[in-house]
Motif scaffolding. Structure first.
Motif, mmCIF file in Angstrom:
data_model
loop_
_atom_site.group_PDB
_atom_site.id
_atom_site.type_symbol
_atom_site.label_atom_id
_atom_site.label_comp_id
_atom_site.label_asym_id
_atom_site.label_seq_id
_atom_site.Cartn_x
_atom_site.Cartn_y
_atom_site.Cartn_z
ATOM 1 N N VAL A 231 0.867 -1.178 0.000
ATOM 2 C CA VAL A 231 0.000 0.000 0.000
ATOM 3 C C VAL A 231 0.906 1.231 0.000
ATOM 4 C CG1 VAL A 231 -1.769 1.255 1.300
ATOM 5 C CG2 VAL A 231 -1.731 -1.258 1.345
ATOM 6 N N LEU B 96 -8.986 -2.308 4.516
ATOM 7 C CA LEU B 96 -8.127 -3.428 4.113
ATOM 8 C C LEU B 96 -8.597 -4.729 4.772
ATOM 9 C CD1 LEU B 96 -4.585 -1.759 4.305
ATOM 10 C CD2 LEU B 96 -5.714 -2.595 2.236
ATOM 11 N N SER C 23 -11.501 -6.387 3.312
ATOM 12 C CA SER C 23 -11.265 -7.028 2.012
ATOM 13 C C SER C 23 -10.334 -8.234 2.164
ATOM 14 C CB SER C 23 -10.629 -6.041 1.036
ATOM 15 O OG SER C 23 -11.178 -4.786 1.173
ATOM 16 N N LEU D 121 -1.399 -1.092 -4.123
ATOM 17 C CA LEU D 121 -2.569 -0.237 -3.926
ATOM 18 C C LEU D 121 -2.051 1.185 -3.747
ATOM 19 C CD1 LEU D 121 -5.690 -0.094 -3.470
ATOM 20 C CD2 LEU D 121 -5.182 -0.186 -1.016
ATOM 21 N N CYS E 156 -2.807 4.811 -2.931
ATOM 22 C CA CYS E 156 -3.888 5.550 -2.276
ATOM 23 C C CYS E 156 -3.738 7.036 -2.519
ATOM 24 C CB CYS E 156 -3.867 5.293 -0.775
ATOM 25 S SG CYS E 156 -4.280 3.616 -0.357
ATOM 26 N N THR F 29 -6.616 4.230 -6.145
ATOM 27 C CA THR F 29 -7.888 4.503 -5.462
ATOM 28 C C THR F 29 -7.801 5.823 -4.701
ATOM 29 O OG1 THR F 29 -9.640 3.471 -4.159
ATOM 30 C CG2 THR F 29 -7.404 3.265 -3.265
ATOM 31 N N TRP G 108 -14.340 0.592 -2.069
ATOM 32 C CA TRP G 108 -14.654 -0.813 -1.776
ATOM 33 C C TRP G 108 -14.563 -1.640 -3.068
ATOM 34 C CZ3 TRP G 108 -14.985 -4.435 1.667
ATOM 35 C CH2 TRP G 108 -15.736 -5.574 1.403
ATOM 36 N N LEU H 68 -11.016 -2.219 -3.935
ATOM 37 C CA LEU H 68 -10.401 -3.247 -3.076
ATOM 38 C C LEU H 68 -10.843 -4.652 -3.493
ATOM 39 C CD1 LEU H 68 -10.554 -1.410 0.351
ATOM 40 C CD2 LEU H 68 -8.511 -2.019 -0.941
ATOM 41 N N LEU I 40 -8.593 -5.530 -6.221
ATOM 42 C CA LEU I 40 -7.291 -5.880 -5.638
ATOM 43 C C LEU I 40 -7.322 -7.330 -5.147
ATOM 44 C CD1 LEU I 40 -4.492 -4.805 -4.580
ATOM 45 C CD2 LEU I 40 -5.644 -4.363 -2.418
ATOM 46 N N ARG I 41 -8.393 -7.662 -4.448
ATOM 47 C CA ARG I 41 -8.563 -9.021 -3.904
ATOM 48 C C ARG I 41 -8.495 -10.054 -5.032
ATOM 49 N NH1 ARG I 41 -7.700 -11.159 0.708
ATOM 50 N NH2 ARG I 41 -6.716 -12.647 -0.647
#
Ligand code: URA
Length: 248
Positions: free
Chosen positions: A101, A129, A132, A180, A182, A215, A232, A235, A238-239
């Motif tokens: 991140v 986080l 998720s 990720l 941010c 994001t 969301w 994420l 990302l998952r």
């Protein structure tokens, strides 16, 4: 092993450490190496180095690389932020993390504690986080800038450039399945673009071959709670990327 062989080996390891090697791999059987060292011509040993060598515990290579990089960052004076920071906030987390991140820069709380994302925005990030399936301790968290800009002003281009080798080193060392990013600064810095975050988050991105999800910054979510839903969704992507990388 004779005292002389032990001293020679200790001195050899000490020298390798002093020139910055963080991992020493012997291609031969270690006993052969020891015999070869023991057979070497005697050389004067100025100090009893055996007593001064403290071998690191056998931490994985990534842990040690990050440690060395963090120590270098801790002494960095490459830009003006060194004059106003309290602490260098290098980053923290699992050196084998599948997700890194990347935020913008330390805020007041981070500058005080030396840890990234520990203020209000950080608490929200932790919750997002975790929900998720990425509890904080399973990821690695860092920022584009390792030092707080005074008054939380925007990072300056020369500050980003000075700090970039640290972020690059962290990403190279960890080699995550996904990044990720941010907020605007991390996304634009890593992607080398000036496109707005709203556009970057809607398309597939990558940094040096690593999938990157851009994001909104959690601090922006505190001001605009309606952005929680799109974050969301980011994420969830990302998952999915991480899960797919796991089965490959
Ligand atoms: N905002 C960031 O971008 N990083 C932090 O570590 C804290 C707040």
């Amino acid at each position: 092993m004779s005292d002389r062989a032990r001293n020679l080996l200790a001195r050899y390891l000490q020298q390798r450490r002093e020139i910055g090697e963080i991992e020493i791999v012997f291609s031969q059987d270690v006993h052969e190496v020891l015999s070869a060292i023991a057979a070497a011509p005697a050389a004067p040993i100025a100090t009893p180095v055996a007593a001064t060598v403290h071998p690191e515990p056998s931490a994985p290579a990534a842990t040690r690389s990050l440690q060395v990089l963090g120590e270098t960052a801790g002494k960095c004076t490459a830009c003006r932020l060194a004059e106003t920071r309290s602490t260098v906030v290098f980053g923290e987390g699992d050196p084998a993390a599948r997700v890194v991140v990347v935020g913008e820069a330390p805020g007041a709380e981070e500058d005080r504690t030396g840890r990234p994302f520990v203020g209000r925005a950080g608490k929200l990030l932790d919750q997002l986080l975790a929900s998720s399936g990425f509890p904080r301790e399973t990821v690695y968290i860092c920022n584009v800038l390792k030092c707080r800009p005074p008054g939380n002003r925007n990072p300056q281009p020369d500050e980003v450039e000075s700090c970039n080798p640290f972020l690059k080193g962290q990403l190279q060392t960890i080699g995550p399945s996904a990044i990720l990013a941010c907020g605007t600064f991390p996304a634009q810095t890593l992607l080398g673009t000036s496109q707005p975050i709203g556009r970057l988050r809607r398309s597939s991105q990558s940094y040096e071959g690593i999938p990157l999800i851009a994001t909104y910054h959690p601090a922006a979510l505190l001001r605009n709670p309606s952005w929680i839903r799109p974050v969301w969704a980011d994420l969830q992507r990302l998952r999915q990327i991480v899960d797919e990388a796991d089965v490959e």
